[in-house]
Design a protein around this motif. Structure first.
Motif, PDB file in Angstrom:
ATOM      1  N   GLU A  36       0.844  -1.186   0.000  1.00  0.00           N
ATOM      2  CA  GLU A  36       0.000   0.000   0.000  1.00  0.00           C
ATOM      3  C   GLU A  36       0.889   1.249   0.000  1.00  0.00           C
ATOM      4  O   GLU A  36       1.678   1.454   0.914  1.00  0.00           O
ATOM      5  N   ARG A  37       0.759   2.051  -1.040  1.00  0.00           N
ATOM      6  CA  ARG A  37       1.633   3.214  -1.196  1.00  0.00           C
ATOM      7  C   ARG A  37       1.103   4.423  -0.432  1.00  0.00           C
ATOM      8  O   ARG A  37      -0.101   4.640  -0.349  1.00  0.00           O
ATOM      9  N   HIS A  38       2.025   5.222   0.080  1.00  0.00           N
ATOM     10  CA  HIS A  38       1.688   6.514   0.676  1.00  0.00           C
ATOM     11  C   HIS A  38       1.822   7.559  -0.437  1.00  0.00           C
ATOM     12  O   HIS A  38       2.931   7.967  -0.797  1.00  0.00           O
ATOM     13  N   ILE A  39       0.691   7.960  -1.019  1.00  0.00           N
ATOM     14  CA  ILE A  39       0.705   8.807  -2.214  1.00  0.00           C
ATOM     15  C   ILE A  39       0.493  10.261  -1.820  1.00  0.00           C
ATOM     16  O   ILE A  39      -0.558  10.642  -1.299  1.00  0.00           O
ATOM     17  N   LEU A  40       1.495  11.098  -2.101  1.00  0.00           N
ATOM     18  CA  LEU A  40       1.389  12.535  -1.834  1.00  0.00           C
ATOM     19  C   LEU A  40       0.797  13.268  -3.031  1.00  0.00           C
ATOM     20  O   LEU A  40       0.049  14.228  -2.877  1.00  0.00           O
ATOM     21  N   GLN A  41       1.151  12.796  -4.226  1.00  0.00           N
ATOM     22  CA  GLN A  41       0.562  13.364  -5.444  1.00  0.00           C
ATOM     23  C   GLN A  41       0.454  12.256  -6.474  1.00  0.00           C
ATOM     24  O   GLN A  41       1.439  11.586  -6.770  1.00  0.00           O
ATOM     25  N   GLU A  42      -0.733  12.064  -7.006  1.00  0.00           N
ATOM     26  CA  GLU A  42      -0.960  10.987  -7.960  1.00  0.00           C
ATOM     27  C   GLU A  42      -0.197  11.244  -9.254  1.00  0.00           C
ATOM     28  O   GLU A  42      -0.109  12.383  -9.725  1.00  0.00           O
ATOM     29  N   GLU A  43       0.366  10.193  -9.825  1.00  0.00           N
ATOM     30  CA  GLU A  43       1.099  10.315 -11.093  1.00  0.00           C
ATOM     31  C   GLU A  43       0.161  10.779 -12.211  1.00  0.00           C
ATOM     32  O   GLU A  43      -1.044  10.522 -12.171  1.00  0.00           O
ATOM     33  N   ASP A  44       0.733  11.459 -13.194  1.00  0.00           N
ATOM     34  CA  ASP A  44      -0.091  12.019 -14.270  1.00  0.00           C
ATOM     35  C   ASP A  44      -0.386  11.014 -15.385  1.00  0.00           C
ATOM     36  O   ASP A  44      -1.051  11.346 -16.369  1.00  0.00           O
ATOM     37  N   SER A  45       0.114   9.782 -15.246  1.00  0.00           N
ATOM     38  CA  SER A  45      -0.140   8.762 -16.265  1.00  0.00           C
ATOM     39  C   SER A  45      -0.195   7.399 -15.588  1.00  0.00           C
ATOM     40  O   SER A  45       0.615   7.112 -14.700  1.00  0.00           O
ATOM     41  N   PRO A  46      -1.135   6.542 -15.988  1.00  0.00           N
ATOM     42  CA  PRO A  46      -1.169   5.199 -15.406  1.00  0.00           C
ATOM     43  C   PRO A  46       0.110   4.421 -15.684  1.00  0.00           C
ATOM     44  O   PRO A  46       0.520   3.583 -14.886  1.00  0.00           O
ATOM     45  N   TRP A  47       0.762   4.697 -16.797  1.00  0.00           N
ATOM     46  CA  TRP A  47       2.009   4.019 -17.178  1.00  0.00           C
ATOM     47  C   TRP A  47       3.106   4.232 -16.133  1.00  0.00           C
ATOM     48  O   TRP A  47       3.962   3.372 -15.939  1.00  0.00           O
ATOM     49  N   LYS A  48       3.051   5.371 -15.435  1.00  0.00           N
ATOM     50  CA  LYS A  48       4.088   5.686 -14.455  1.00  0.00           C
ATOM     51  C   LYS A  48       3.865   5.010 -13.105  1.00  0.00           C
ATOM     52  O   LYS A  48       4.739   5.077 -12.232  1.00  0.00           O
ATOM     53  N   ALA A  49       2.720   4.376 -12.909  1.00  0.00           N
ATOM     54  CA  ALA A  49       2.405   3.797 -11.595  1.00  0.00           C
ATOM     55  C   ALA A  49       1.702   2.457 -11.753  1.00  0.00           C
ATOM     56  O   ALA A  49       0.567   2.266 -11.324  1.00  0.00           O
ATOM     57  N   LEU A  50       2.384   1.512 -12.374  1.00  0.00           N
ATOM     58  CA  LEU A  50       1.811   0.183 -12.571  1.00  0.00           C
ATOM     59  C   LEU A  50       1.983  -0.624 -11.282  1.00  0.00           C
ATOM     60  O   LEU A  50       3.058  -1.146 -10.979  1.00  0.00           O
ATOM     61  N   ASP A  51       0.896  -0.703 -10.533  1.00  0.00           N
ATOM     62  CA  ASP A  51       0.848  -1.337  -9.212  1.00  0.00           C
ATOM     63  C   ASP A  51      -0.173  -2.463  -9.326  1.00  0.00           C
ATOM     64  O   ASP A  51      -1.376  -2.200  -9.393  1.00  0.00           O
ATOM     65  N   VAL A  52       0.306  -3.721  -9.398  1.00  0.00           N
ATOM     66  CA  VAL A  52      -0.583  -4.814  -9.793  1.00  0.00           C
ATOM     67  C   VAL A  52      -0.439  -6.041  -8.896  1.00  0.00           C
ATOM     68  O   VAL A  52       0.611  -6.276  -8.298  1.00  0.00           O
ATOM     69  N   THR A  53      -1.518  -6.810  -8.835  1.00  0.00           N
ATOM     70  CA  THR A  53      -1.468  -8.181  -8.334  1.00  0.00           C
ATOM     71  C   THR A  53      -1.768  -9.089  -9.514  1.00  0.00           C
ATOM     72  O   THR A  53      -2.714  -8.840 -10.271  1.00  0.00           O
ATOM     73  N   ILE A  54      -0.950 -10.130  -9.677  1.00  0.00           N
ATOM     74  CA  ILE A  54      -1.093 -11.001 -10.838  1.00  0.00           C
ATOM     75  C   ILE A  54      -1.352 -12.430 -10.394  1.00  0.00           C
ATOM     76  O   ILE A  54      -0.611 -12.982  -9.564  1.00  0.00           O
ATOM     77  N   TYR A  55      -2.422 -13.002 -10.940  1.00  0.00           N
ATOM     78  CA  TYR A  55      -2.662 -14.429 -10.765  1.00  0.00           C
ATOM     79  C   TYR A  55      -2.428 -15.101 -12.104  1.00  0.00           C
ATOM     80  O   TYR A  55      -3.027 -14.726 -13.118  1.00  0.00           O
ATOM     81  N   SER A  56      -1.525 -16.086 -12.122  1.00  0.00           N
ATOM     82  CA  SER A  56      -1.270 -16.856 -13.333  1.00  0.00           C
ATOM     83  C   SER A  56      -0.826 -18.251 -12.944  1.00  0.00           C
ATOM     84  O   SER A  56       0.042 -18.409 -12.076  1.00  0.00           O
ATOM     85  N   PRO A  57      -1.385 -19.267 -13.579  1.00  0.00           N
ATOM     86  CA  PRO A  57      -0.944 -20.638 -13.291  1.00  0.00           C
ATOM     87  C   PRO A  57       0.508 -20.878 -13.698  1.00  0.00           C
ATOM     88  O   PRO A  57       1.113 -21.863 -13.263  1.00  0.00           O
ATOM     89  N   SER A  58       1.083 -19.978 -14.518  1.00  0.00           N
ATOM     90  CA  SER A  58       2.460 -20.143 -14.980  1.00  0.00           C
ATOM     91  C   SER A  58       3.489 -19.560 -14.020  1.00  0.00           C
ATOM     92  O   SER A  58       4.690 -19.753 -14.204  1.00  0.00           O
ATOM     93  N   LEU A  59       3.027 -18.817 -13.000  1.00  0.00           N
ATOM     94  CA  LEU A  59       3.951 -18.188 -12.054  1.00  0.00           C
ATOM     95  C   LEU A  59       4.183 -19.073 -10.830  1.00  0.00           C
ATOM     96  O   LEU A  59       3.283 -19.761 -10.374  1.00  0.00           O
ATOM     97  N   THR A  60       5.394 -18.994 -10.300  1.00  0.00           N
ATOM     98  CA  THR A  60       5.722 -19.740  -9.087  1.00  0.00           C
ATOM     99  C   THR A  60       4.884 -19.244  -7.914  1.00  0.00           C
ATOM    100  O   THR A  60       4.340 -20.035  -7.135  1.00  0.00           O
ATOM    101  N   GLN A  61       4.789 -17.903  -7.777  1.00  0.00           N
ATOM    102  CA  GLN A  61       3.925 -17.280  -6.776  1.00  0.00           C
ATOM    103  C   GLN A  61       2.767 -16.635  -7.532  1.00  0.00           C
ATOM    104  O   GLN A  61       2.962 -15.668  -8.263  1.00  0.00           O
TER     105      GLN A  61
END
Length: 363
Positions: A36-61
């Motif tokens: 969970e990030r402590h955000i003081l000012q939101e980035e002006d582009s989603p590309w600059k703040a890719l914060d994700v959870t990934i579920y994939s059967p191909s991943l170890t975790q």
């Protein structure tokens, strides 16, 4: 409806383009543990703040949170790929690739589908592997990509709490460097654009971050005997530059990608503690000259072994960075370079996928 895409899963960055689009998406191949990030000012582009959870059967975790790309660039716990990593089986490369596919799916969402709180996007992909890993790993690489994966965005601007199911229906895996030549030889319609390249015997030096590939292409077919790859890329020299700058000036680059950004923007002045500044151009020049000399030595070696090669293309992200140094080191040796060199494989992968899909449709 399936989206047709070309994706270059590079050791330094993931480059993705959709069929019909001329604007590629580029995400540094860097991840860091998410929280969970402590955000003081939101980035002006989603590309600059890719914060994700990934579920994939191909991943170890399979259900972990990550900061990806630009957001991980200066994180103290970020991870970049190393010489021993194999992108065909790398969890990190898959994490960044799935993030890129999910992001692009949501950005072009008008043609997507939604069920409940989950968006959906389907892909047919073209991608590739280095010469040395292709034969052994391309089936495994394809199997890891094909299937259903799920990406949830957290603090990413405009995409906060969006979840998307990424379904990859088919994957066409080709060889790095060879796909680039296919792109140079053909139009978007796949008709021949350059007869000399399409019908000739072409040597390629494709300089990546961790590998340099030397495929030999005869009438658009890979020469199994003379095609070769080296387990060295421009990252070796970037790491040496970072070490020398830290030793000499105490200035720490948190990642190779951060140094590459400065070199691309020709920003060679670094800030020192106490308002001092220093120019690092001499350090960069020293190591890039060494890199260029090594590349020329390897090109000469390959060309001597196969003198029927008509011309030699030097391509890839490393070629873009090293071009003036390679030209100086080449002397009388004539080499060919291409515009947008770092994107040639990506566009080639898209065309290979398009070609294989059309062949399948005609069977």
């Amino acid at each position: 409806m399936n989206k047709l895409a070309g994706i270059d899963i590079g050791n330094d960055s993931i480059k993705l383009v959709l069929d019909g689009s001329k604007e590629p998406l580029v995400i540094p191949n860097i991840i860091a543990p998410g929280y969970e990030r402590h955000i003081l000012q939101e980035e002006d582009s989603p590309w600059k703040a890719l914060d994700v959870t990934i579920y994939s059967p191909s991943l170890t975790q399979r259900n972990q949170r990550y900061f990806v790309g630009q957001l991980a660039l200066e994180h103290e716990d970020n991870m970049e790929l190393e010489d021993s990593d194999n992108k065909a089986v790398s969890d990190q490369s898959l994490i960044v690739a799935l993030t890129a596919l999910a992001y692009q799916g949501l950005m072009s969402y008008a043609s997507g589908a939604a069920h409940g709180n989950t968006d959906e996007v389907e892909y047919v992909l073209g991608t590739g592997l280095p010469v040395r890993t292709y034969a052994k790993f391309h089936h495994q690489f394809e199997q890891r990509l094909v299937g259903e994966h799920e990406v949830t965005f957290h603090s990413t601007p405009q995409l906060r709490n969006r979840k998307i199911k990424v379904t990859i229906r088919k994957v066409a895996v080709s060889i790095e460097g060879a796909a680039a030549i296919f792109h140079l030889a053909t139009h978007d319609s796949l008709l021949v654009r350059d007869e000399e390249i399409y019908n000739g015997c072409i040597g390629v030096c494709e300089i990546g971050a961790l590998t340099t590939d030397f495929p030999v292409i005869q009438r658009m077919a890979i020469d199994n005997h003379f095609s070769h790859g080296e387990q060295i890329g421009i990252a070796t020299y970037l790491d040496a530059i970072i070490r020398d700058i830290e030793d000499a000036y105490g200035y720490v680059f948190q990642s190779r990608a951060k140094l590459v950004q400065r070199i691309k923007n020709r920003q060679f002045t670094i800030q020192l503690i106490g308002e001092g500044q220093v120019d690092i151009r001499a350090v960069v020049d020293q190591h890039f000259r060494r890199a260029a000399a090594r590349m020329i030595e390897m090109i000469r070696k390959r060309w001597r072994k196969y003198p029927d090669i008509q011309c030699f293309y030097v391509i890839g992200g490393g070629a873009s960075a090293l071009k003036p140094y390679i030209q100086d080191a080449a002397g009388a040796l004539r080499l060919r370079f291409a515009e947008e060199s770092e994107f040639l494989n990506m566009y080639g992968y898209l065309k290979v996928a398009k070609s294989r899909m059309s062949q399948t449709a005609n069977v």
